[in-house]
Motif scaffolding. Structure first.
Motif, short mmCIF file in Angstrom:
data_model
loop_
_atom_site.label_atom_id
_atom_site.label_comp_id
_atom_site.label_asym_id
_atom_site.label_seq_id
_atom_site.Cartn_x
_atom_site.Cartn_y
_atom_site.Cartn_z
N LYS A 79 47.23 12.97 -36.21
CA LYS A 79 47.72 12.26 -37.41
C LYS A 79 46.77 11.14 -37.82
N GLY A 80 46.24 10.42 -36.83
CA GLY A 80 45.35 9.30 -37.12
C GLY A 80 43.95 9.70 -37.55
N TYR A 81 43.56 10.92 -37.17
CA TYR A 81 42.21 11.40 -37.45
C TYR A 81 42.30 12.83 -38.00
N PRO A 82 42.79 12.96 -39.25
CA PRO A 82 43.11 14.29 -39.79
C PRO A 82 41.92 15.15 -40.21
N SER A 83 40.72 14.57 -40.28
CA SER A 83 39.58 15.35 -40.74
C SER A 83 38.30 14.86 -40.07
N GLU A 84 37.24 15.62 -40.28
CA GLU A 84 35.93 15.24 -39.73
C GLU A 84 35.46 13.90 -40.30
N ALA A 85 35.85 13.59 -41.51
CA ALA A 85 35.50 12.30 -42.11
C ALA A 85 36.13 11.15 -41.33
N HIS A 86 37.26 11.42 -40.68
CA HIS A 86 37.95 10.39 -39.90
C HIS A 86 37.48 10.33 -38.45
N THR A 87 37.14 11.48 -37.86
CA THR A 87 36.68 11.45 -36.48
C THR A 87 35.25 10.93 -36.40
N GLY A 88 34.39 11.40 -37.29
CA GLY A 88 33.02 10.92 -37.31
C GLY A 88 32.27 11.21 -36.02
N LYS A 89 31.29 10.37 -35.73
CA LYS A 89 30.47 10.48 -34.52
C LYS A 89 30.83 9.35 -33.57
N LEU A 90 31.20 9.71 -32.35
CA LEU A 90 31.67 8.75 -31.36
C LEU A 90 30.54 8.37 -30.41
N SER A 91 30.45 7.09 -30.12
CA SER A 91 29.59 6.62 -29.03
C SER A 91 30.38 5.60 -28.21
N TYR A 92 29.98 5.48 -26.94
CA TYR A 92 30.63 4.55 -26.02
C TYR A 92 29.61 3.57 -25.47
N LYS A 93 30.09 2.43 -25.09
CA LYS A 93 29.34 1.53 -24.21
C LYS A 93 30.28 1.27 -23.03
N ILE A 94 29.89 1.73 -21.86
CA ILE A 94 30.71 1.52 -20.67
C ILE A 94 30.28 0.19 -20.05
N ASN A 95 31.22 -0.72 -19.92
CA ASN A 95 30.93 -2.05 -19.39
C ASN A 95 31.22 -2.16 -17.89
N ASP A 96 32.14 -1.33 -17.38
CA ASP A 96 32.48 -1.43 -15.97
C ASP A 96 33.27 -0.20 -15.54
N ILE A 97 32.99 0.28 -14.34
CA ILE A 97 33.80 1.31 -13.69
C ILE A 97 34.10 0.76 -12.30
N THR A 98 35.38 0.58 -12.01
CA THR A 98 35.79 -0.03 -10.75
C THR A 98 36.76 0.86 -10.00
N LYS A 99 36.48 1.00 -8.71
CA LYS A 99 37.34 1.81 -7.84
C LYS A 99 38.64 1.07 -7.56
N ILE A 100 39.75 1.77 -7.73
CA ILE A 100 41.08 1.24 -7.41
C ILE A 100 41.49 1.74 -6.03
N SER A 101 41.28 3.03 -5.82
CA SER A 101 41.59 3.67 -4.54
C SER A 101 40.66 4.88 -4.41
N ASP A 102 40.80 5.65 -3.34
CA ASP A 102 39.92 6.81 -3.15
C ASP A 102 39.98 7.78 -4.32
N ASP A 103 41.12 7.87 -4.99
CA ASP A 103 41.29 8.84 -6.07
C ASP A 103 41.61 8.20 -7.41
N ALA A 104 41.20 6.95 -7.62
CA ALA A 104 41.49 6.29 -8.89
C ALA A 104 40.45 5.22 -9.21
N TYR A 105 40.10 5.15 -10.49
CA TYR A 105 39.17 4.15 -11.01
C TYR A 105 39.68 3.66 -12.35
N TYR A 106 39.27 2.43 -12.74
CA TYR A 106 39.48 2.05 -14.13
C TYR A 106 38.12 1.86 -14.78
N VAL A 107 38.10 2.13 -16.08
CA VAL A 107 36.87 2.07 -16.87
C VAL A 107 37.11 1.13 -18.04
#
Length: 143
Positions: A79-107
């Motif tokens: 609903k928020g991104y109904p067309s290619e004009a709305h999705t566009g081109k995505l890029s990320y900047k990852i600032n931190d990835i931290t381990k919470i437990s053996d099977d979990a992380y937050y980003v």
């Protein structure tokens, strides 16, 4: 005695092979994020959603409050991104990835959308959990 030593050696070796390092975990999480970025930039929202836990327990927290469940999150994105004009081109900047437990992380990161209807930028915090051997987003806070 030699048989006992051999058995202990085999058990310890198998155990060490089954565990992953933090670098391997982070690389696998980054691979999920890359696949999502590529899918999003091709206007493939369902492909983007492959990075999320396909469960009614998935939680997405954005400016409109909490959305519960994979299907509801997919609906929200469609609903928020109904067309290619709305999705566009995505890029990320990852600032931190931290381990919470053996099977979990937050980003923690920033997203940038370059699109026809106007660019959009924001921040996010994702919680990844290893489920059945795959890293999946179980909670997403984006704004």
């Amino acid at each position: 005695m030699n048989k006992l030593f051999l058995l202990l050696f085999v058990l310890c070796t198998c155990n060490s092979f089954s565990q992953t390092t933090e670098k391997e975990d982070k690389d696998a999480i980054m691979a999920v994020l890359k696949a999502q970025r590529i899918a999003w930039s091709k206007n493939n929202i369902e492909g983007f959603m492959e990075g999320y836990w396909k469960s009614d327990s998935l939680k997405f927290y954005g400016v409109n409050g909490v959305t519960l469940g994979w299907e509801n999150t997919l609906d929200r994105y469609e609903k928020g991104y109904p067309s290619e004009a709305h999705t566009g081109k995505l890029s990320y900047k990852i600032n931190d990835i931290t381990k919470i437990s053996d099977d979990a992380y937050y980003v923690l990161g920033e997203y940038h959308l370059k699109r026809e209807v106007g660019n959009a930028d924001g921040i996010f915090m994702l919680v990844f959990k290893r489920i059945d051997g795959e890293w999946k987003i179980i909670a997403d806070t984006s704004c």
